[in-house]
Design a protein around this motif. Sequence first.
Motif, short mmCIF file in Angstrom:
data_model
loop_
_atom_site.label_atom_id
_atom_site.label_comp_id
_atom_site.label_asym_id
_atom_site.label_seq_id
_atom_site.Cartn_x
_atom_site.Cartn_y
_atom_site.Cartn_z
N LYS A 118 0.84 -1.20 0.00
CA LYS A 118 0.00 0.00 0.00
C LYS A 118 0.88 1.26 0.00
O LYS A 118 0.75 2.13 -0.84
CB LYS A 118 -0.88 0.06 1.27
CG LYS A 118 -2.01 -0.95 1.31
CD LYS A 118 -2.84 -0.77 2.57
CE LYS A 118 -2.13 -1.22 3.84
NZ LYS A 118 -1.79 -2.64 3.88
N THR A 119 1.76 1.33 1.00
CA THR A 119 2.59 2.52 1.18
C THR A 119 3.52 2.74 -0.02
O THR A 119 3.65 3.85 -0.52
CB THR A 119 3.39 2.39 2.48
OG1 THR A 119 2.44 2.26 3.56
CG2 THR A 119 4.27 3.58 2.73
N ASP A 168 -1.37 5.84 8.57
CA ASP A 168 -0.91 4.70 9.35
C ASP A 168 -0.01 5.19 10.48
O ASP A 168 0.99 5.88 10.24
CB ASP A 168 -0.12 3.75 8.43
CG ASP A 168 0.23 2.44 9.11
OD1 ASP A 168 0.20 2.38 10.36
OD2 ASP A 168 0.53 1.48 8.39
N ASP A 228 -3.06 6.79 2.18
CA ASP A 228 -2.37 5.53 2.54
C ASP A 228 -3.02 4.97 3.81
O ASP A 228 -2.77 5.45 4.91
CB ASP A 228 -0.88 5.81 2.77
CG ASP A 228 -0.09 4.54 3.03
OD1 ASP A 228 -0.58 3.45 2.64
OD2 ASP A 228 1.00 4.63 3.62
MG MG Z 1 1.76 0.81 4.84
#
Ligand code: MG
Length: 275
Positions: A23-24, A47, A136
């Motif tokens: 994801k990041t 996050d 994110d």
């Molecule tokens: Mg992440």
Amino acid sequence: MSPKKPVGPITLAVANQKGGVAKTTSVASIGAALAELGHRVLLVDLDPQACLTFSLGIDPEDLETSVHHVLTQGVDPAEVIIATEDGVDVLPATIELARAEADLLTRTGREHVIKGALEGLADDLGDEAYDWVLLDCPPSLGVLTVAALTAADGVLVPLQCETLSHRGVGQLLDTVHDVRRFTNRGLEVWGVLPTLYDGRTNHARTVLETISETYDLEVVEPPIPKTIKFAEAPAAGRSILATSRTSKGAQAYREVAENLVARASRPKAKKARKR
Ligand code: MG
Ligand code: ADP
């Protein structure tokens, strides 16, 4: 000629409650690729681990304010946003964000905190507003992810093509369905983005086809190849587009970004699809 810019900010949530699915990495790399195309990009780190913030060369420990203050204390995001060397701006996170989930739990309208902050920002920036806002999401389906989905025009689901990786997809889509019912009717699933992809094996391809058919999901092309180059980027505080300009991984993210720009100009589906 660079692809056409979208009209007004397009907000994309990059979500999957499974950790380690890129994801990041995808947010940082797609963001850098959109910036290369001349788009104005804001990345929002949701996050508490603050990996996105860190990977953009910012030490969360040096920050006095962060996205936590925007979401729980109504601090103006413009006061918190930082410009980065990758050509994108970031609304950074710190470990304090771990408290946001609990702080927001008893708040009325908590699902709308991100949406409200981004709308206020777009109004303030006027003609200078971002073309893209990429969210994110943390590896959970909690308050922050629901708030991200509530703020988003679309959701992109990075997926590692392993046998068991699809088990969480149904749950994520259930959450998307709830968000559509209660807080954001216009939310569209833009598709799954195959990550950490080993195209040499038939296995990865089969898993991808199964997932896309089972859940009736579009696949955002091209798959992002698994390569060691990605390990080096975060430590350098830059995305792979800068640390390994011509690598297959960087090139794949550039193509994904172009496809997202094309997708953004597609007219919205009139009626929300079943899922
Ligand atoms: Mg992440
Ligand atoms: P998430 O945000 O979903 O938890 P990350 O983006 O942090 O996932 O990625 C998890 C790990 O996988 C990181 O160490 C990252 O460097 C690595 N990684 C991401 N994409 C790739 C790739 N295409 N090839 C190899 N390693 C990758």
